[in-house]
Write a protein that holds these residues in place. Structure first.
Motif, short mmCIF file in Angstrom:
data_model
loop_
_atom_site.label_atom_id
_atom_site.label_comp_id
_atom_site.label_asym_id
_atom_site.label_seq_id
_atom_site.Cartn_x
_atom_site.Cartn_y
_atom_site.Cartn_z
N ALA A 173 0.85 -1.10 -0.18
CA ALA A 173 0.09 -0.05 -0.04
C ALA A 173 1.13 1.28 -0.05
CB ALA A 173 -0.56 0.02 1.29
N ASP A 174 0.57 2.13 -0.89
CA ASP A 174 1.51 3.37 -1.14
C ASP A 174 0.57 4.44 -0.58
OD1 ASP A 174 3.69 5.05 -1.67
OD2 ASP A 174 3.09 5.13 -3.84
N CYS A 175 1.19 5.06 0.41
CA CYS A 175 0.34 6.48 0.97
C CYS A 175 1.14 7.68 0.68
CB CYS A 175 0.29 6.18 2.43
SG CYS A 175 -0.51 7.24 3.41
N ALA A 193 -2.32 3.74 -3.92
CA ALA A 193 -2.76 2.55 -4.55
C ALA A 193 -2.30 1.23 -3.74
CB ALA A 193 -2.32 2.53 -5.98
N VAL A 194 -2.87 0.39 -3.87
CA VAL A 194 -2.32 -0.95 -3.30
C VAL A 194 -1.95 -1.89 -4.59
CG1 VAL A 194 -2.85 -3.23 -2.40
CG2 VAL A 194 -4.03 -1.17 -1.48
N TYR A 195 -0.81 -2.12 -4.63
CA TYR A 195 -0.03 -3.02 -5.51
C TYR A 195 0.03 -4.36 -5.28
CZ TYR A 195 1.82 1.45 -7.45
OH TYR A 195 1.68 2.75 -7.83
N VAL A 219 -4.76 -1.38 -7.42
CA VAL A 219 -6.11 -0.58 -7.13
C VAL A 219 -5.74 0.67 -6.84
CG1 VAL A 219 -8.29 -0.55 -6.08
CG2 VAL A 219 -7.26 -2.80 -6.67
N VAL A 220 -6.31 1.94 -7.50
CA VAL A 220 -5.91 3.12 -7.06
C VAL A 220 -7.15 3.56 -6.00
CG1 VAL A 220 -6.08 5.52 -7.72
CG2 VAL A 220 -5.05 3.80 -9.14
N ALA A 259 -10.99 -6.08 -8.54
CA ALA A 259 -10.77 -4.78 -8.29
C ALA A 259 -9.23 -4.54 -8.85
CB ALA A 259 -10.60 -4.53 -6.84
N PHE A 260 -8.36 -5.61 -8.73
CA PHE A 260 -6.93 -5.57 -9.31
C PHE A 260 -7.10 -5.65 -10.80
CE2 PHE A 260 -6.07 -6.29 -4.85
CZ PHE A 260 -4.95 -5.32 -4.56
#
Length: 360
Positions: A173-175, A193-195, A219-220, A259-260
């Motif tokens: 998860a990128d914040c 997003a979660v990669y 997922v953005v 979702a991905f």
């Protein structure tokens, strides 16, 4: 009115420095967690109002909870000289790139200051793979500018959450809270997003092979994303939103493979909880999330119950990522690894707690 659930505090690791996430090995006794220096008051970033990490001042600790429930530190600085050690997890399967039992922790996310507070310092976000017993570094999954993932999508800014499913597929998860403006409504520098990184892609990514990121998906998350976790029931990823301008006021999201494939965030399963940080899912399907600004831990059971979780003597003031573990001496019942990140405190002022939550 939300019901209350009182767990039993099994033990506390004191002397921690802004620990974000703790995870237990398969032996049901050993656990590892990252410590990192972070603070506010840096004039060059968000007019002294934004959180900044200090370069080279992070480290990984290994601790243990014995069969009689005693918690002790085995190696305070198992790995030293790191930066921005946040979400962590442990590999539960042998894969091409790494053996079962390898630990992973996201590191080197922005913004970073030099140790004297000047900055900004250079950042090379990545996932660090290491032997949780010896501290030997086994590799790095690059997430920085120019990496295979950056070329396919964009470079990650502040990888925060990390989760690995039973087959070795990794979620990050990128914040990206690194926009220098103080207005939280300003657009992020890259997409929150979660990669999803398939297990088979981890080795090629570490080796920087052409095409290594071809099967990576994401997922953005418009409301930003902090922690992520994988349900042990169905292997589905979960994530939580964390922006003060989040349109759903703090959402908990179930992110299935559809979702991905689409890249689109589904509606939240739960919402209006405030700025969230951590998430985990128990073997019974209970979803547990933290709201650090409120010092709250929420549990949503599979039958529709909603509880605020606490425990006598639980010392947390700002609970961050949260992981569910199954200590050997609890005979299959869950416990929560509760890291207290407590921004603005001096080094060594925080804790990691082990809280038994039988029945959740």
């Amino acid at each position: 009115m939300t019901d209350r659930f009182t767990g039993k505090l099994l033990g506390v690791v004191e002397g921690c420095t802004n620990p974000e996430s703790a995870e237990m090995l398969e032996d049901g006794e050993t656990f590892v967690f990252g410590n990192c220096r972070l603070d506010v008051g840096f004039p060059w970033f968000r007019e002294s109002q934004g959180l900044v990490y200090l370069e080279g001042e992070a480290f990984v600790t290994r601790a243990r909870i014995s069969r009689d429930g005693e918690v002790t530190v085995e190696e305070r600085r198992l790995i030293d000289g790191l930066t921005t050690t946040l979400g962590c997890d442990v590999l539960r399967a042998d894969i091409e790139a790494f053996p079962r039992g390898t630990a992973f922790i996201v590191a080197d996310g922005k913004p970073i200051a030099h140790p004297d507070g000047s900055g900004p310092a250079d950042a090379r976000p990545h996932v660090l793979a290491f032997d949780p017993m010896s501290g030997e570094v086994r590799g790095r999954v690059p997430l920085w500018e120019g990496s295979r993932i950056a070329r396919r999508f964009e470079a990650l800014e502040m990888p925060n959450g990390l989760a690995i499913d039973a087959d070795g597929n990794m979620y990050i998860a990128d914040c990206p809270h690194t926009n220098p403006g103080v207005d939280p409504a300003l657009p992020p520098p890259v997409s929150p997003a979660v990669y999803r990184i398939p297990a088979a892609a981890l080795g090629p990514l570490v080796r920087d092979e052409p095409g290594a990121a071809d099967e990576v998906t994401r997922v953005v998350m418009p409301g930003y994303v902090n922690g992520c976790a994988v349900s042990p029931l169905d292997g589905v990823c979960w994530g939580v939103s964390c922006s003060p301008v989040d349109p759903v006021g703090g959402g908990v999201y179930r992110l299935p493979m559809s979702a991905f494939r689409s890249g689109v965030q589904p509606p939240p399963v739960h919402r209006d909880l405030g700025e969230l940080d951590g998430v985990c899912v128990t073997r019974r399907g209970t979803v547990v999330v933290t709201a650090p600004m409120k010092n709250e831990i929420h549990a949503f059971t599979a039958d529709g119950g909603h509880f605020l979780v606490g425990g006598a003597g639980l010392p947390t003031r700002m609970p961050a990522d949260i992981n569910v573990v199954y200590p050997r001496h609890l005979d299959g019942e869950p416990a929560l690894m509760v890291a207290d990140i407590m921004v603005g405190t001096p080094p060594g002022d925080c804790t990691v707690s082990v809280l038994a939550v039988p029945g959740l």
